[in-house]
Design a protein around this motif. Structure first.
Motif, PDB file in Angstrom:
ATOM      1  N   ILE A  53      -3.267  -2.214  -2.221  1.00  0.00           N
ATOM      2  CA  ILE A  53      -4.299  -1.335  -1.668  1.00  0.00           C
ATOM      3  C   ILE A  53      -3.887   0.116  -1.892  1.00  0.00           C
ATOM      4  O   ILE A  53      -2.856   0.561  -1.368  1.00  0.00           O
ATOM      5  CB  ILE A  53      -4.497  -1.578  -0.161  1.00  0.00           C
ATOM      6  CG1 ILE A  53      -4.784  -3.057   0.126  1.00  0.00           C
ATOM      7  CG2 ILE A  53      -5.631  -0.698   0.370  1.00  0.00           C
ATOM      8  CD1 ILE A  53      -4.804  -3.384   1.611  1.00  0.00           C
ATOM      9  N   GLU A  54      -4.662   0.838  -2.660  1.00  0.00           N
ATOM     10  CA  GLU A  54      -4.410   2.269  -2.908  1.00  0.00           C
ATOM     11  C   GLU A  54      -2.932   2.524  -3.178  1.00  0.00           C
ATOM     12  O   GLU A  54      -2.259   3.252  -2.453  1.00  0.00           O
ATOM     13  CB  GLU A  54      -4.911   3.117  -1.738  1.00  0.00           C
ATOM     14  CG  GLU A  54      -6.418   3.166  -1.577  1.00  0.00           C
ATOM     15  CD  GLU A  54      -7.163   3.912  -2.687  1.00  0.00           C
ATOM     16  OE1 GLU A  54      -6.513   4.320  -3.667  1.00  0.00           O
ATOM     17  OE2 GLU A  54      -8.387   4.083  -2.573  1.00  0.00           O
ATOM     18  N   SER A  55      -2.434   1.925  -4.244  1.00  0.00           N
ATOM     19  CA  SER A  55      -1.031   2.103  -4.614  1.00  0.00           C
ATOM     20  C   SER A  55      -0.936   2.182  -6.127  1.00  0.00           C
ATOM     21  O   SER A  55      -1.284   1.233  -6.824  1.00  0.00           O
ATOM     22  CB  SER A  55      -0.179   0.943  -4.084  1.00  0.00           C
ATOM     23  OG  SER A  55       1.177   1.132  -4.419  1.00  0.00           O
ATOM     24  N   ALA A  80     -11.387   1.565   1.009  1.00  0.00           N
ATOM     25  CA  ALA A  80     -10.628   0.463   1.595  1.00  0.00           C
ATOM     26  C   ALA A  80     -11.253  -0.042   2.889  1.00  0.00           C
ATOM     27  O   ALA A  80     -11.275  -1.252   3.138  1.00  0.00           O
ATOM     28  CB  ALA A  80      -9.185   0.908   1.849  1.00  0.00           C
ATOM     29  N   ASN A 135       0.659   4.268   6.739  1.00  0.00           N
ATOM     30  CA  ASN A 135      -0.389   3.324   6.359  1.00  0.00           C
ATOM     31  C   ASN A 135      -0.603   2.196   7.358  1.00  0.00           C
ATOM     32  O   ASN A 135      -1.656   1.560   7.351  1.00  0.00           O
ATOM     33  CB  ASN A 135      -0.050   2.729   4.995  1.00  0.00           C
ATOM     34  CG  ASN A 135       0.010   3.789   3.916  1.00  0.00           C
ATOM     35  OD1 ASN A 135      -0.987   4.391   3.565  1.00  0.00           O
ATOM     36  ND2 ASN A 135       1.210   4.037   3.395  1.00  0.00           N
ATOM     37  N   THR A 161       0.830  -1.201   0.000  1.00  0.00           N
ATOM     38  CA  THR A 161       0.000   0.000   0.000  1.00  0.00           C
ATOM     39  C   THR A 161       0.865   1.251   0.000  1.00  0.00           C
ATOM     40  O   THR A 161       2.016   1.226   0.436  1.00  0.00           O
ATOM     41  CB  THR A 161      -0.963   0.019   1.204  1.00  0.00           C
ATOM     42  OG1 THR A 161      -1.833   1.159   1.110  1.00  0.00           O
ATOM     43  CG2 THR A 161      -0.204   0.080   2.517  1.00  0.00           C
ATOM     44  N   LEU A 193      -3.216   4.285   1.623  1.00  0.00           N
ATOM     45  CA  LEU A 193      -4.331   3.882   2.467  1.00  0.00           C
ATOM     46  C   LEU A 193      -4.468   4.791   3.670  1.00  0.00           C
ATOM     47  O   LEU A 193      -5.574   5.092   4.131  1.00  0.00           O
ATOM     48  CB  LEU A 193      -4.116   2.428   2.921  1.00  0.00           C
ATOM     49  CG  LEU A 193      -5.037   1.897   4.020  1.00  0.00           C
ATOM     50  CD1 LEU A 193      -6.459   1.776   3.510  1.00  0.00           C
ATOM     51  CD2 LEU A 193      -4.548   0.567   4.541  1.00  0.00           C
ATOM     52  N   GLY A 225      -9.095  -0.160  -4.427  1.00  0.00           N
ATOM     53  CA  GLY A 225      -9.002   1.290  -4.371  1.00  0.00           C
ATOM     54  C   GLY A 225     -10.240   1.947  -4.944  1.00  0.00           C
ATOM     55  O   GLY A 225     -11.094   1.294  -5.554  1.00  0.00           O
ATOM     56  N   GLU A 284       5.078  -0.938   2.577  1.00  0.00           N
ATOM     57  CA  GLU A 284       4.643   0.400   2.164  1.00  0.00           C
ATOM     58  C   GLU A 284       5.516   0.844   0.992  1.00  0.00           C
ATOM     59  O   GLU A 284       6.739   0.933   1.118  1.00  0.00           O
ATOM     60  CB  GLU A 284       4.750   1.376   3.322  1.00  0.00           C
ATOM     61  CG  GLU A 284       3.821   1.039   4.488  1.00  0.00           C
ATOM     62  CD  GLU A 284       3.653   2.189   5.447  1.00  0.00           C
ATOM     63  OE1 GLU A 284       3.257   3.281   4.995  1.00  0.00           O
ATOM     64  OE2 GLU A 284       3.936   2.002   6.648  1.00  0.00           O
TER      65      GLU A 284
END
Length: 571
Positions: free
Chosen positions: A291-293, A337, A261, A228, A231, A314, A254
């Motif tokens: 996740i949200e990346s 998320a 995160n 991520t 996030l 996401g 991360e």
């Protein structure tokens, strides 16, 4: 819904009233001509108005609005002057767009009218030369929406539309241009609903069937890993990730994080991926949960098994505004998320055996402890050197942190050492890489959270780009005491590393000095802080670094001054 009717004199005053009604408490950058007139009126009459922060440069204004939103979750208004001011702010707008940071950007525009007798008509030379055929074209690729106010009766609807689009997911900046004569046009009153009826705050839930697919993959995985970057924009999402890790023992990487995160003390935290770092976890993974990346790994550096299944979660897991992005997605989870992670946790709670979860967590903890021991040894060795290394500088900064500290970083920080704690304690740069963001963003964070100790860490290249005089002036004039630490290695170290990485056996890699990467002079950055009444110091001796940083922080906390420490670091 009750209607609010407010008496006004001009369109500019009506805009200010609408901004205040919609929760804007700070207008950053300045204001259009007739809004300045409205501020003067309110001051004379003792009426409440948003805080007006004058910035000497537009790049600082956009960065401050970015930082303000990061710290509060509330978008603010930014003022840019005409075409040239918009051009000054474009880098910051690109940063905000790629980081999905909402803000309402107001820009003056050359008056339409040329004739005598029209308030605000063209009366100085630049109002012809600064006009463009399409002023918003400069930013249209990076703003979600743009519009030009041409009529007084549009004001309420345009401002409401601006906030609606800015805050709707994926969030981002919007742009409104206002000709000067339109700003100055007479207006008797502004009518609007007391509370906005353009509500966008709603949790987006992923497809339950896709959640089932993702749960099946994670439940059967032997070497799952979570990646991520952003996030942590949501504290609730960050907490939900920690709960999912507790359920399944999933390790978390991360990737160039923009926020904190996952609590770095969580046993499932595997560390960080930056441009010069890779992780063996990705190379042996059979399931990768992104996740949200936007860039979960670097394909030129990491070989991810073709057999690995990739789940992407996401608001827009495909990052459709990026012209090219080649990462696979076997299971898309489209939505916020937090509910997705809650749904996965509920599906997995009875499917991950407790002994498997515990073994994973124990393995993650053991590896982390070994890494931390090695890192402590390296720090101790480098503290004995004659030069300040980046590792030692990070260690000294880490000694300043407490529960009330927020770190705003533009590139030099090593998050293994300067570990962010709670949600909202760390903000990093947009992945767009528009240099010069950090100092202005830190000012925005401090303006939004005056109760917090703000430490801004910059490279010397980032410091040059941030328009230092503008930032120091604001820190002094607006009473925003904070600590700025500049890692001064005298050049473009990232450019040097990029050249050598691209041509490992080339001429530059064999040269004593890579061309066009050294600045050639040692700048006295600390003198710029002193010029604006701040504390300034330069440090070259490793033994003097921590005492100097502590003295600078005392100036911030006890004397209410901003401070800059110019840390001369080895390349």
């Amino acid at each position: 819904m009750p209607e609010v009717i407010r008496s006004v004199e001009t369109v500019g005053e009506a805009i200010l009233e609408m901004l205040q009604l919609r929760g804007v408490d700070t207008v950053i950058g300045g204001a259009p001509t007739s809004m300045i007139e409205a501020f003067a009126k309110y001051r004379a009459q003792g009426k409440p108005a948003p805080r007006a922060i004058l910035t000497p440069h537009e790049q600082t204004a956009v960065a401050m609005a970015h930082g303000y939103f990061a710290a509060t979750g509330r978008p603010q208004a930014v003022y840019l002057y005409s075409t040239v001011g918009t051009a000054n702010g474009v880098g910051g707008i690109i940063n905000a767009a790629r980081a999905r940071v909402p803000m309402v950007i107001l820009s003056a525009r050359s008056p339409i009218a040329e004739q005598r007798g029209v308030a605000g008509a063209r009366d100085i030379h630049v109002q012809w030369s600064q006009e463009s055929y399409d002023q918003a074209a400069m930013v249209r690729e990076y703003v979600k929406w743009d519009y030009e106010i041409r009529r007084a009766d549009q004001v309420a609807d345009v401002i409401d539309r601006a906030f609606e689009v800015a805050m709707a997911e994926p969030q981002g900046p919007v742009y409104i241009s206002i000709p000067r004569d339109v700003q100055a046009a007479a207006m008797d009153e502004i009518r609007a609903s007391a509370a906005s009826r353009r509500i966008t705050d709603a949790r987006m839930m992923p497809d339950p069937a896709r959640l089932d697919e993702a749960a099946d993959l994670l439940a059967s995985a032997e070497n799952p890993v979570i990646v991520t970057s952003e996030l942590g924009k949501s504290a609730a999402g960050r907490a939900a990730l920690a709960r999912l890790c507790d359920v399944g023992g999933f390790g978390v990487l991360e990737a160039s994080p923009v926020y904190s995160n996952l609590d770095p003390e969580h046993p499932c935290h595997l560390g960080y991926i930056f441009a010069s770092q890779v992780s063996p976890d990705l190379e042996k993974a059979d399931v990768i949960f992104v996740i949200e990346s936007d860039v979960p790994w670097f394909t030129a550096r990491v070989t991810v098994p073709d057999s690995a299944k990739v789940i992407q979660l996401g608001i827009d897991p495909f990052y459709q505004r990026l012209p090219m992005r080649g990462f696979p997605c076997d299971v898309p989870l489209i939505g916020h998320a937090e509910p997705a992670l809650e749904g996965l946790g509920a599906r997995l709670e009875s499917r991950i055996p407790a002994d498997l979860r515990d073994r994973r967590i124990a393995a993650h903890r053991s590896r982390r402890q070994d890494q931390q021991a090695q890192l402590r040894d390296a720090i101790a060795r480098e503290g004995q050197l004659s030069e300040i290394t980046p590792l030692w500088a990070n260690h000294c900064i880490s000694r300043l942190l407490d529960n009330d500290t927020i770190v705003v970083n533009e590139y030099p920080i090593d998050l293994r050492i300067v570990q962010p704690g709670a949600a909202g304690s760390y903000f990093g740069p947009s992945h767009a890489g528009g240099l010069g963001w950090g100092f202005g963003a830190a000012l925005g964070v401090k303006a939004a959270r005056p109760d917090k100790t703000v430490i801004c860490t910059l490279g010397d290249g980032s410091y040059y780009y941030c328009v230092p005089a503008s930032c120091h002036q604001i820190a002094a004039a607006e009473d925003l005491p904070m600590l700025v630490v500049v890692f001064n290695n005298g050049g473009w170290n990232e450019v040097r590393k990029s050249v050598v990485s691209t041509h490992p056996q080339g001429w530059a890699s064999k040269a004593n000095e890579v061309p066009l990467t050294r600045f050639g002079v040692r700048a006295g950055f600390e003198k710029i802080a002193e010029a604006f009444g701040g504390f300034g110091a330069v440090v070259e001796d490793p033994a003097e670094l921590l005492p100097t940083l502590e003295a600078a922080l005392r100036a911030v906390k006890d004397e209410g001054r901003h401070a800059l420490v110019n840390v001369v670091v080895s390349v």
